[in-house]
Design a protein around this motif. Structure first.
Motif, PDB file in Angstrom:
ATOM      1  N   ARG A 473     130.244 -10.343  49.075  1.00  0.00           N
ATOM      2  CA  ARG A 473     129.245 -11.143  48.363  1.00  0.00           C
ATOM      3  C   ARG A 473     129.372 -11.216  46.826  1.00  0.00           C
ATOM      4  O   ARG A 473     129.304 -12.121  46.058  1.00  0.00           O
ATOM      5  N   GLU A 480     122.917 -17.932  45.442  1.00  0.00           N
ATOM      6  CA  GLU A 480     122.297 -17.918  46.924  1.00  0.00           C
ATOM      7  C   GLU A 480     121.155 -19.060  46.724  1.00  0.00           C
ATOM      8  O   GLU A 480     120.099 -18.796  46.054  1.00  0.00           O
ATOM      9  N   ARG A 483     118.026 -21.727  52.212  1.00  0.00           N
ATOM     10  CA  ARG A 483     118.565 -22.736  53.211  1.00  0.00           C
ATOM     11  C   ARG A 483     117.344 -23.817  53.446  1.00  0.00           C
ATOM     12  O   ARG A 483     117.676 -24.998  54.179  1.00  0.00           O
ATOM     13  N   CYS A 565     126.258 -24.143  44.768  1.00  0.00           N
ATOM     14  CA  CYS A 565     125.577 -22.983  45.560  1.00  0.00           C
ATOM     15  C   CYS A 565     125.883 -22.596  47.087  1.00  0.00           C
ATOM     16  O   CYS A 565     126.663 -23.315  47.515  1.00  0.00           O
ATOM     17  N   VAL A 566     125.654 -21.396  47.442  1.00  0.00           N
ATOM     18  CA  VAL A 566     125.955 -21.227  48.730  1.00  0.00           C
ATOM     19  C   VAL A 566     124.535 -20.467  49.330  1.00  0.00           C
ATOM     20  O   VAL A 566     123.587 -20.126  48.771  1.00  0.00           O
ATOM     21  N   CYS A 567     124.830 -20.354  50.776  1.00  0.00           N
ATOM     22  CA  CYS A 567     123.890 -19.665  51.699  1.00  0.00           C
ATOM     23  C   CYS A 567     124.661 -18.706  52.545  1.00  0.00           C
ATOM     24  O   CYS A 567     125.166 -19.051  53.473  1.00  0.00           O
ATOM     25  N   VAL A 568     124.906 -17.465  52.245  1.00  0.00           N
ATOM     26  CA  VAL A 568     125.959 -16.762  52.853  1.00  0.00           C
ATOM     27  C   VAL A 568     125.028 -15.223  53.017  1.00  0.00           C
ATOM     28  O   VAL A 568     125.817 -14.298  53.598  1.00  0.00           O
ATOM     29  N   SER A 569     123.874 -15.135  52.720  1.00  0.00           N
ATOM     30  CA  SER A 569     123.208 -13.790  52.955  1.00  0.00           C
ATOM     31  C   SER A 569     122.709 -13.943  54.430  1.00  0.00           C
ATOM     32  O   SER A 569     122.668 -12.556  54.778  1.00  0.00           O
ATOM     33  N   SER A 570     122.894 -14.922  55.188  1.00  0.00           N
ATOM     34  CA  SER A 570     122.710 -14.972  56.643  1.00  0.00           C
ATOM     35  C   SER A 570     123.417 -15.960  57.256  1.00  0.00           C
ATOM     36  O   SER A 570     123.876 -16.824  56.615  1.00  0.00           O
ATOM     37  N   LEU A 573     127.180 -19.393  57.653  1.00  0.00           N
ATOM     38  CA  LEU A 573     127.440 -19.313  56.156  1.00  0.00           C
ATOM     39  C   LEU A 573     127.390 -21.040  55.913  1.00  0.00           C
ATOM     40  O   LEU A 573     128.069 -22.029  56.787  1.00  0.00           O
TER      41      LEU A 573
END
Length: 781
Positions: A473, A480, A483, A565-570, A573
């Motif tokens: 990360r 982040e 989502r 941006c991203v959503c990769v904490s959970s 992905l």
């Protein structure tokens, strides 16, 4: 001798076969082979504007044909071509008359007749009667078989129109003037797309499930592909190229063929589908009856087909007609499976006009045998046998060479060798295609081609080596995003392990803060594209997805789609990128016409030449930026260029994942998808993707822009023919086919396109050079 035999064989193979791509010869308006007495008109303004002055590029009389009244359904220019003709192109001009006149027809309709009595309206491939485009050169798609042509000028304004004309095509030696058949049927198999197997361009009568009195897709010169759901045409339905029937309601398919005169028939060629995995086979047998005068002969010609359950390829079946003489034929085609499909039927005729009488008495003037006859016969037989052996050897050599060449090309497509590696400008001299094909090096470039498509279905940029083994990360610079603030709107596409969605992102401009590339929406949500990895993705797919995030996070240019941006904490992905409300450039341009007085007066969506040049400059600027990072896009096309309301373009990467553009890609063995119509020859044959191959694709993208995306590149070629054409580029013997110059394109710009398609890689311009060359065009416009 070799050349002579080849010419004979090629001429024989060409009889009765029409290729619309090459049947484009001027028929004689400009050079006066069409005489004045073959021209008629509904009216003329003056004797100096009669139909005899309607000749392209000529300045005679008062410069053109001009009707006496304003254009209406009753005003027409008629041309008698003198014989049945396969008409493919119409060229028109207005009146110039040495710069003192400018009357011209912005649009016109086309009527035609094969006998001068029954007139038909030309319709497009969707079966709609339409006006021809305003351009000088108009391709007739579909082409028409006719002797008489009428052009009916159309105007939406109360103005005088004048016309000059040239017609293009070639002689219709087949002599077929109509065929009748049962109407085609619809195939609705579970798990497959619906295939409409109707004759959509048939110009005769449709009545009670029958077609009669016309011609259509069986005589348009386009043969269907092995997979009948794939078509040669752009934006048509699956099954379009075939006329097909099911055996549940028919014992056999009866077709009747009517010709312009009595002919001595040698053979009939029927192009049939044989996709037996989908219950389709070539016909098992056919019986044909002949009508030389007023009644049908009782004795038919019977022909039984050799069925093939190993090769699913569509093919021509040649039926021997035994030199039977007739003006009409009636044939019964018998089913070999559930479905039977034809895409083309043609006939070959000999010079004789009657069958030989096998029991005829010897001629009274016959020369008596003088004893030398056996010697002469022996010599002739020997010569004939030698010729047969020579022809056989020539054909065998050609066959072996073709098989080897196709095998090598196929190997190159599926197993490009190590010669395709690397991202620097390629040096073809380091490794010839022959060496590449036969190298013992590992075929690791196969992975490169398969992974042209990323895990979510979108195109994947080629970049200098990026390792993801230890990617975490902390390596991802994008923020982040919550989502739950992404609201699904539409699925744009998908890949093996993920999907691309169109979403609304609530509060995204505020989340990104100062320096956000997004416009201020006063708290309203904005549209974004979201690439999402599925839960069942493999660890390799997960690594590829993270690699794609790392690649996208390095891009920061006003003409390149940005990672926001991203959503990769959970899981799952996600990466969130820009999306434009005006969608992609292909769809935008295809719905518009070039700006003119007519488009303004009728509120027709339009673009100006300046707009098109501005688009070209922006794409070159974005690609210049990618090239500066040594990034290779590998799928540059108008479908991958997004557009905002101010006509700002951003180069994207998810056109490959969209079903809308599936026909733009060639699938190899069910895995790799390649945009072959946009690819440089070295990319197809050697697996080499570089900035220079992106330059080639940029040239094709320019061509799309200046045709307003009205057709697919190389639209008259099948995918297999496009691949064969790349072989001609490699051989460099002057037989390669280039895209034509779009009418809207300035000559200097088309010259730039041609440089992009240079066979030798060092001869192609750089994106920096393209950008510098295009900028002045915008300023001048």
């Amino acid at each position: 001798m070799h050349l002579f035999l080849l010419l004979i064989l090629q001429a024989t193979a060409a009889i009765g076969q029409i290729d619309p791509a090459h049947c484009r010869y001027p028929l004689g308006m400009e050079d006066r082979r069409i005489k004045d007495d073959a021209l008629k008109a509904s009216s003329q303004w003056h004797e100096t504007t009669g139909p005899q002055y309607a000749r392209l590029n000529r300045e005679e009389g008062d410069g053109a044909w001009c009707p006496a009244a304003l254009p209406s359904v009753s005003q027409y220019l008629e041309v008698d071509l003198g014989r049945l003709t396969f008409l493919t192109v119409i060229g028109t001009q207005g009146r110039y008359i040495r710069n003192s006149g400018n009357e011209f027809a912005r649009e016109y309709r086309v009527n035609y007749s094969r006998d001068g009595k029954l007139w038909k309206s030309w319709r497009n491939r969707q079966g709609n009667e339409v006006n021809a485009y305003t351009s000088v050169i108009k391709d007739l798609r579909p082409p028409i078989v006719t002797r008489y042509v009428r052009l009916l000028p159309v105007t939406r304004l109360s103005t005088t129109v004048c016309m000059r004309v040239e017609l293009y095509g070639c002689s219709w030696d087949d002599g077929l003037i109509s065929y009748s058949a049962p109407e085609g049927q619809r195939m609705q198999p579970p798990g497959y797309p619906i295939a409409n197997l109707n004759d959509s361009t048939y110009d005769g009568v449709h009545e009670r499930g029958k077609l009669f009195g016309g011609l259509g897709q069986l005589t348009d010169g386009v043969i269907g592909q092995d997979d009948f759901t794939r078509t040669h045409e752009y934006s048509v339905w699956p099954g379009y190229d075939y006329l097909g029937w099911k055996n549940d309601s028919l014992e056999y398919v009866e077709m009747e063929f009517v010709f312009d005169r009595q002919r001595n028939f040698t053979s009939m060629k029927v192009h049939s589908n044989n996709m037996f995995s989908r219950d389709v086979k070539i016909f098992s047998s056919v019986s044909c009856w002949f009508k030389p005068h007023f009644v049908w002969e009782a004795e038919p010609v019977e022909f039984r087909t050799v069925l093939d359950d190993r090769n699913p390829s569509a093919r021509y079946v040649t039926v021997d007609l035994n030199h039977r003489t007739a003006k009409s034929l009636r044939c019964h085609f018998y089913f070999a499976d559930v479905w039977m499909m034809f895409s083309e039927i043609s006939f070959q005729s000999g010079n004789k006009h009657a069958r030989a009488n096998k029991t005829a008495a010897p001629s009274a003037s016959a020369t008596p045998d003088d004893g030398k006859t056996p010697i002469l016969i022996g010599c002739l037989v020997t010569i004939i046998l030698l010729l047969v052996i020579i022809i056989f050897l020539i054909l065998w050599c050609q066959y072996v060479c073709k098989v080897l060449e196709k095998t090598l090309i196929k190997q190159a497509l599926v197993f490009p060798t190590a010669c395709g590696g690397g991202y620097a400008e390629p040096d073809i001299t380091q490794c010839t295609p022959h060496q590449c094909f036969h190298s013992n090096a590992p075929h690791y470039a196969e992975t490169d081609i398969v992974r042209l498509q990323g895990v979510t279905g979108s195109n994947m940029y080629a970049v200098p080596a990026l390792t993801v083994d230890s990617l975490t990360r902390k390596d991802i610079s994008a923020a982040e995003f919550p989502r739950q603030q992404l609201i699904f709107r539409e699925k744009l596409g998908e890949g093996q392990f993920g999907e691309v969605h169109l979403c609304e992102a609530e509060g995204l401009p505020e989340f990104l803060g100062e320096g956000s590339p997004l416009p201020d929406r006063d708290g309203h949500s904005v549209l974004v594209a979201v690439k999402q990895l599925r839960a069942d993705a493999t660890s390799q797919a997960r690594n590829d997805f993270l690699k794609e995030i790392k690649i996208m996070s390095r891009l920061n240019d006003p003409n390149i789609i940005r990672l926001l941006c991203v959503c990769v904490s959970s899981d799952p992905l996600c990466m969130v990128t820009e999306y434009m409300e005006n969608g992609d450039l292909n769809m935008f341009l295809s719905q518009r016409e070039i700006e003119s007085t007519l488009t303004h007066a009728n509120n027709i969506p339009s673009v100006s030449l300046s707009d098109l040049l501005h688009m070209a400059v922006q794409i070159s600027s974005g690609m210049k930026y990618l090239a500066s990072l040594n990034f290779v896009h590998r799928d540059l096309a108008t479908r991958n260029c997004l557009l905002d309301r101010r006509l700002t373009i951003k180069i994207a990467d998810f056109g490959m994942s969209r079903n809308l553009y599936s026909s733009d890609y060639y699938r190899i063995q069910g895995r790799a998808v390649l945009p072959i119509r946009w690819m440089a020859w070295e990319s197809i044959l050697l697996g080499k993707f570089t900035t220079a191959s992106d330059v080639w694709a940029f040239g094709v993208t320019l061509w799309e822009i200046f045709t307003l995306c009205k057709e697919q590149p190389y639209s008259l070629l099948s995918d297999e023919q496009v691949i064969e054409n790349t072989g001609e580029f490699f051989r460099n013997q002057g037989r390669q086919i280039f895209l034509y110059a779009p009418p809207l394109c300035p000559p200097s710009l088309f010259e730039l396109m041609m440089r992009c398609w240079s066979r030798d890689i060092p001869d192609r311009p750089t994106f920096e050079g393209l950008y510098q060359a295009l900028k002045p065009h915008v300023n001048q416009s």
